[in-house]
Design an enzyme around this catalytic site. Structure first.
Site, PDB file in Angstrom:
ATOM      1  CG  ASP A  62      -1.828   1.169   1.311  1.00  0.00           C
ATOM      2  OD1 ASP A  62      -1.526   2.218   0.672  1.00  0.00           O
ATOM      3  OD2 ASP A  62      -2.855   1.080   1.984  1.00  0.00           O
ATOM      4  CB  VAL A  63       1.797   3.769  -2.619  1.00  0.00           C
ATOM      5  CG1 VAL A  63       2.236   2.772  -3.669  1.00  0.00           C
ATOM      6  CG2 VAL A  63       0.423   4.370  -2.951  1.00  0.00           C
ATOM      7  CG  ASN A  89       0.815   3.350 -12.359  1.00  0.00           C
ATOM      8  OD1 ASN A  89       0.366   4.011 -13.283  1.00  0.00           O
ATOM      9  ND2 ASN A  89       0.166   2.289 -11.860  1.00  0.00           N
ATOM     10  CE1 TYR A 155      -6.601  10.985 -10.281  1.00  0.00           C
ATOM     11  CE2 TYR A 155      -6.747  12.740 -11.900  1.00  0.00           C
ATOM     12  CZ  TYR A 155      -6.327  11.472 -11.549  1.00  0.00           C
ATOM     13  OH  TYR A 155      -5.615  10.707 -12.441  1.00  0.00           O
ATOM     14  CE  LYS A 159      -2.907  11.326 -10.321  1.00  0.00           C
ATOM     15  NZ  LYS A 159      -1.911  10.244 -10.253  1.00  0.00           N
ATOM     16  CB  THR A 190      -7.075   2.169 -17.307  1.00  0.00           C
ATOM     17  OG1 THR A 190      -7.599   3.268 -16.545  1.00  0.00           O
ATOM     18  CG2 THR A 190      -5.907   2.643 -18.159  1.00  0.00           C
TER      19      THR A 190
HETATM   20  P1  NAP Z   1      -6.266   1.601 -12.365  1.00  0.00           P
HETATM   21  O1  NAP Z   1      -6.568   0.762 -13.543  1.00  0.00           O
HETATM   22  O2  NAP Z   1      -7.319   1.839 -11.335  1.00  0.00           O
HETATM   23  O3  NAP Z   1      -4.968   0.977 -11.658  1.00  0.00           O
HETATM   24  C1  NAP Z   1      -4.435   1.576 -10.498  1.00  0.00           C
HETATM   25  C2  NAP Z   1      -3.880   0.483  -9.603  1.00  0.00           C
HETATM   26  O4  NAP Z   1      -3.343   1.127  -8.437  1.00  0.00           O
HETATM   27  C3  NAP Z   1      -4.978  -0.483  -9.116  1.00  0.00           C
HETATM   28  O5  NAP Z   1      -4.512  -1.824  -9.147  1.00  0.00           O
HETATM   29  C4  NAP Z   1      -5.213   0.000  -7.703  1.00  0.00           C
HETATM   30  O6  NAP Z   1      -5.705  -0.993  -6.830  1.00  0.00           O
HETATM   31  C5  NAP Z   1      -3.822   0.411  -7.298  1.00  0.00           C
HETATM   32  N1  NAP Z   1      -3.836   1.223  -6.094  1.00  0.00           N
HETATM   33  C6  NAP Z   1      -4.743   2.154  -5.720  1.00  0.00           C
HETATM   34  N2  NAP Z   1      -4.425   2.629  -4.505  1.00  0.00           N
HETATM   35  C7  NAP Z   1      -3.308   1.981  -4.109  1.00  0.00           C
HETATM   36  C8  NAP Z   1      -2.509   2.033  -2.946  1.00  0.00           C
HETATM   37  N3  NAP Z   1      -2.827   2.820  -1.898  1.00  0.00           N
HETATM   38  N4  NAP Z   1      -1.396   1.267  -2.876  1.00  0.00           N
HETATM   39  C9  NAP Z   1      -1.078   0.446  -3.897  1.00  0.00           C
HETATM   40  N5  NAP Z   1      -1.821   0.311  -5.012  1.00  0.00           N
HETATM   41  C10 NAP Z   1      -2.918   1.091  -5.116  1.00  0.00           C
HETATM   42  O7  NAP Z   1      -5.783   3.069 -12.806  1.00  0.00           O
HETATM   43  P2  NAP Z   1      -4.950   3.555 -14.082  1.00  0.00           P
HETATM   44  O8  NAP Z   1      -5.880   4.215 -14.992  1.00  0.00           O
HETATM   45  O9  NAP Z   1      -4.051   2.499 -14.548  1.00  0.00           O
HETATM   46  O10 NAP Z   1      -4.092   4.731 -13.400  1.00  0.00           O
HETATM   47  C11 NAP Z   1      -2.726   4.595 -13.042  1.00  0.00           C
HETATM   48  C12 NAP Z   1      -2.169   5.966 -12.685  1.00  0.00           C
HETATM   49  O11 NAP Z   1      -2.279   6.824 -13.824  1.00  0.00           O
HETATM   50  C13 NAP Z   1      -2.913   6.660 -11.555  1.00  0.00           C
HETATM   51  O12 NAP Z   1      -1.992   7.392 -10.761  1.00  0.00           O
HETATM   52  C14 NAP Z   1      -3.835   7.614 -12.290  1.00  0.00           C
HETATM   53  O13 NAP Z   1      -4.212   8.707 -11.493  1.00  0.00           O
HETATM   54  C15 NAP Z   1      -2.961   7.996 -13.453  1.00  0.00           C
HETATM   55  N6  NAP Z   1      -3.709   8.505 -14.608  1.00  0.00           N
HETATM   56  C16 NAP Z   1      -4.639   7.721 -15.229  1.00  0.00           C
HETATM   57  C17 NAP Z   1      -5.341   8.235 -16.314  1.00  0.00           C
HETATM   58  C18 NAP Z   1      -6.379   7.445 -17.054  1.00  0.00           C
HETATM   59  O14 NAP Z   1      -7.123   8.046 -17.850  1.00  0.00           O
HETATM   60  N7  NAP Z   1      -6.495   6.133 -16.865  1.00  0.00           N
HETATM   61  C19 NAP Z   1      -5.102   9.536 -16.743  1.00  0.00           C
HETATM   62  C20 NAP Z   1      -4.148  10.296 -16.085  1.00  0.00           C
HETATM   63  C21 NAP Z   1      -3.453   9.776 -15.020  1.00  0.00           C
HETATM   64  P3  NAP Z   1      -7.312  -0.982  -6.493  1.00  0.00           P
HETATM   65  O15 NAP Z   1      -7.959  -1.590  -7.708  1.00  0.00           O
HETATM   66  O16 NAP Z   1      -7.386  -1.811  -5.266  1.00  0.00           O
HETATM   67  O17 NAP Z   1      -7.686   0.461  -6.297  1.00  0.00           O
END
Ligand code: NAP
Length: 254
Positions: A62-63, A89, A155, A159, A190
């Site tokens: 857990d980060v 990430n 959020y 960020k 995602t």
């Molecule tokens: P995602 O599919 O929800 O994957 C995020 C992963 O991080 C999930 O496995 C989640 O676990 C895990 N996580 C959440 N809280 C955590 C914690 N406290 N400790 C360890 N792991 C944790 O999201 P994603 O779209 O790949 O996003 C990845 C990163 O890119 C994030 O920082 C997001 O803000 C950023 N981002 C995403 C987008 C987009 O459009 N997808 C755009 C800009 C930035 P759980 O399933 O248990 O929560």
């Protein structure tokens, strides 16, 4: 020659979405990868990478926990002997909140994962990378760290803070041979985005609206972010420090 040969990467939030894709892409470029996540499904992603001939392991992490960061870095060093690349990430969208009614606990939860998690990651790898005299840290910010979105104040604030944390770390650590950069994705297809649209009352309408905000006329796919992360991790980005790499289909160009 693979672009990340002989390098070791720790990727947080690697059970899903962008983190899982970064792990696959880095392993394919020759890196040994420690995938970490609070979701144990990260083990399956690591197993698939290993089955495809890559070097990967998984650790529960857990980060937002200082202690679990210490454990994750120790696991990486014990398993692979060094730590060249950190991809901060893991993150949550935290849901939609009207600012005037924003629950303080929800605000703190978003900050503790999206911002404190990145700070802790930097703090825990800094000594290791400084001793090696080299390292590359890539922080996942967002276009929403650069422009605002209604009902997403926490959020956006988290960020935006990651953007400046990246620059401060980059300036402080460049003399030590450690490069720190941020990546700013637009909306990427995602589970984070899919779940948010699924939960919204007007999900289909929101999806169309968001897509139309990207001049390229679509959401990005995880590989398009993983490619940017691999580039920043590699020696091809050897003169990049404190950069904001925007990968957003033109969203913020308007
Ligand atoms: P995602 O599919 O929800 O994957 C995020 C992963 O991080 C999930 O496995 C989640 O676990 C895990 N996580 C959440 N809280 C955590 C914690 N406290 N400790 C360890 N792991 C944790 O999201 P994603 O779209 O790949 O996003 C990845 C990163 O890119 C994030 O920082 C997001 O803000 C950023 N981002 C995403 C987008 C987009 O459009 N997808 C755009 C800009 C930035 P759980 O399933 O248990 O929560």
């Amino acid at each position: 020659m693979a672009r990340l040969a002989n390098k070791v990467a720790l990727i947080t939030g690697a059970a899903s979405g962008l983190g899982a894709e970064c792990a696959r892409a880095m392993a394919a470029e020759g890196a040994a990868v420690l995938l970490t996540d609070r979701d144990p499904a990260g083990q399956d992603v690591a197993d698939a990478i290993t089955a495809a001939g890559g070097r990967a392991a998984f650790a529960a992490h857990d980060v937002s926990s200082d202690q679990q960061w210490a454990d994750a870095v120790r696991t990486c060093l014990a398993r692979f002997g060094r730590l060249d690349i950190l991809v901060n990430n893991a993150g949550i969208s935290g849901g939609r909140h009207a600012l005037a009614d924003h629950d303080l606990e929800a605000w703190r939860q978003i900050m503790s994962i999206n911002l404190d998690g990145v700070f802790l990651g930097l703090r825990h790898v800094g000594g290791v990378m400084a001793a090696q005299g080299s390292g590359s840290v890539i922080n996942l910010s967002s276009i929403l760290g650069k422009v605002g979105l209604a009902n997403a104040a926490a959020y956006c604030a988290s960020k935006g803070a990651v953007l400046m944390l990246t620059k401060a770390a980059a300036v402080e650590w460049a003399p030590l041979g450690i490069r720190v950069n941020s990546v700013h994705p637009g909306f990427i297809d995602t589970p984070m985005v899919q779940n948010a649209l699924h939960q919204a009352e007007n999900g289909n309408e929101m999806r169309d609206l968001l897509i139309s905000a990207h001049p390229l006329g679509r959401f990005g796919v995880p590989r398009e972010i993983a490619d940017a992360v691999v580039f920043l991790a590699s020696d091809e980005a050897s003169f990049m420090a404190g950069a904001e790499l925007v990968v957003d289909g033109g969203y913020t160009a308007q």
